[in-house]
Design a protein around this motif. Structure first.
Motif: not given
Length: 362
Positions: A143, A146, A197
Motif C-alpha cells: 500500500r 499508493n 490506503f
C-alpha cells in the motif's frame, strides 16, 4: 504538504526500461512475506526449500489472477480485443491495474497445489495458516506504493481540521481515477483527499498482530486463519470502499457477500473440528479401555451419541469423516467416565476473622 508530489514515480531507468517505485515496493512486500514464511515454516513441518516452493506457486498465480480480475471488472475498457495493441493493453500489468481479490483467488489455487504436493508433510489448513500473516505483511508494504502513485485515495476532505496526514493526503497528480469520478476529483485537485490506503495499512496491521497471536496458539483448528482473514480483510474493505474514489461495484458486492459467509463458514468449521476431535477422544478411550479414567463434559457425551447415530445411518462416509474405522459402541452412563463440571471463575472469599490486621492495612 507537497511530499507526495515531490516523489518521482520512476525510481531509475535501465536503457529504455523504466523501473517504478511501485514495482519495487511490491517486490519488497513479497520478500518480506517470504522471509516470515521461511522463519515460521518449521511450525508446520516444512523447511526453507519448501517455503521457497510455496512462494513460487503462490506469487505467479496471484499476479496472473490480479490482472484477470482487474480486466474482468472493466469489460468496457479492455474488450473487445480487435488488434495486437488491444491484446498488449489487456496483459499490460507493467502499466498498472491489479486487484487484490484476484490475487487471493490465484494465491489459494497455488496454495492448494502446494498443499497437495506436500500432503505427507502437512495439510492445506496448515499451509493457509502459514501464509495469512505474510500475506497481510505484503499488503501493508504494498500500500506504500499508493502514496507514490497518488492512487486508491478517498473522497475530498474539506474540513480544515482534518486536512493533515494521517487523516488526509495531498493529491496533485491523481492516477487510476475512473471516468465517472473525474469531475469530483479534478475539481478538487490539487487538494486533500481521504488517505484510504493508509487506513487499510493500519487495519491490516491490527489484523496481522491478532492473527500472529492466534497462529502461535492455535493447534486445534488448522486453517481457521483463512476464514479470519477473509472476514477481517473484507470487513475493512467494506467501509473503505464507501470512501474510495475508485471503488468498483463488483468489489463492494464481494465485500457484502464475503464477510457474513466467512463468519458463518468459520464458525461451522470450528464446530466440525470440535465434533471430530471430541468423538475421537471418546472413541479412542472406549477402544483402549480408558473410558473410566477419561474426563468428559456434556458436549463430549452429546456429540458422541450424535456421531454414533450418523455412523449407523451414513456408514462409510461418516466413518471417514470422523476418521474412525473401528467404532465400539458405548452407552456412556454417568458412572462410565469422569464427569467434567465447568465452574464459573470467582474470587476466593476469606472469613473476616482470618484476615490479620496487617492484611487489612494492605
Amino acid at each position: 504538504m507537497n511530499l507526495l508530489s515531490a516523489i518521482n514515480k520512476i525510481a531509475f531507468t535501465i536503457g529504455n526500461l523504466e523501473v517504478a517505485w511501485y514495482g519495487i515496493i511490491i517486490v519488497i512486500g513479497m520478500i518480506a512475506g517470504l522471509t516470515i514464511i521461511c522463519f515460521e515454516c518449521k511450525r508446520v513441518n516444512l523447511n526453507v526449500d519448501d517455503a521457497v516452493e510455496l512462494f513460487l506457486w503462490v506469487i505467479p498465480l496471484a499476479v496472473v489472477f490480479c490482472r484477470v480480475f482487474y480486466v474482468g471488472a472493466r469489460p468496457d475498457v479492455y474488450f473487445p480485443v480487435e488488434s495486437w495493441s488491444d491484446f498488449v493493453d489487456l496483459i499490460a500489468i507493467w502499466d498498472g491495474g491489479i486487484t487484490i481479490i484476484g490475487g487471493l483467488v490465484g494465491g489459494l489455487i497455488g496454495a492448494s497445489i502446494f498443499a497437495y504436493r506436500m500432503r505427507r508433510k502437512c495439510n492445506f489448513g496448515n499451509v493457509v495458516d502459514l501464509i495469512v500473516v505474510p500475506l497481510l505483511t505484503g499488503q501493508i508494504i504494498g500500500r506504500l506504493g499508493n502514496f507514490v502513485n497518488q492512487e486508491a485515495f478517498g473522497i475530498p476532505i474539506t474540513d480544515p481540521r482534518l486536512q493533515t496526514f494521517p487523516f488526509a493526503v495531498w493529491i496533485d497528480q491523481p492516477q487510476g481515477v475512473e471516468p465517472e469520478y473525474h469531475d469530483l476529483v479534478y475539481s478538487n485537485v490539487p487538494g486533500w483527499f481521504a488517505a484510504t490506503f493508509f487506513y487499510e495499512m493500519v487495519w491490516n496491521f491490527i489484523g496481522a498482530c491478532i492473527f500472529f497471536a492466534i497462529w502461535r496458539k492455535n493447534k486445534r483448528f488448522p486453517g481457521i486463519l483463512g476464514f479470519c482473514y477473509f472476514f477481517w480483510y473484507f470487513l475493512g474493505r467494506a467501509w473503505l470502499e464507501s470512501l474510495r474514489i475508485d471503488a468498483v461495484p463488483v468489489t463492494q458486492v464481494a465485500c457484502i457477500v464475503v464477510v457474513p459467509v466467512a463468519l458463518l463458514l468459520g464458525a461451522a468449521y470450528i464446530l466440525v473440528c470440535m465434533s471430530r476431535q471430541s468423538f475421537r477422544k471418546v472413541n479412542n478411550a472406549v477402544k483402549d479401555g480408558r473410558l473410566g479414567i477419561t474426563e468428559l463434559d456434556s458436549f463430549d457425551v452429546a456429540n458422541y451419541k450424535f456421531a454414533l447415530r450418523r455412523i449407523a445411518k451414513g456408514g462409510a462416509f461418516f466413518r471417514r469423516f470422523y476418521e474412525a474405522d473401528d467404532v465400539p459402541v458405548a452407552k456412556l452412563d454417568d458412572g462410565d467416565y469422569i464427569k467434567k463440571v465447568r465452574v464459573a471463575w470467582k474470587l476466593p472469599k476469606y472469613p473476616a476473622e482470618k484476615i490479620s490486621s496487617e492484611e487489612k492495612k494492605q
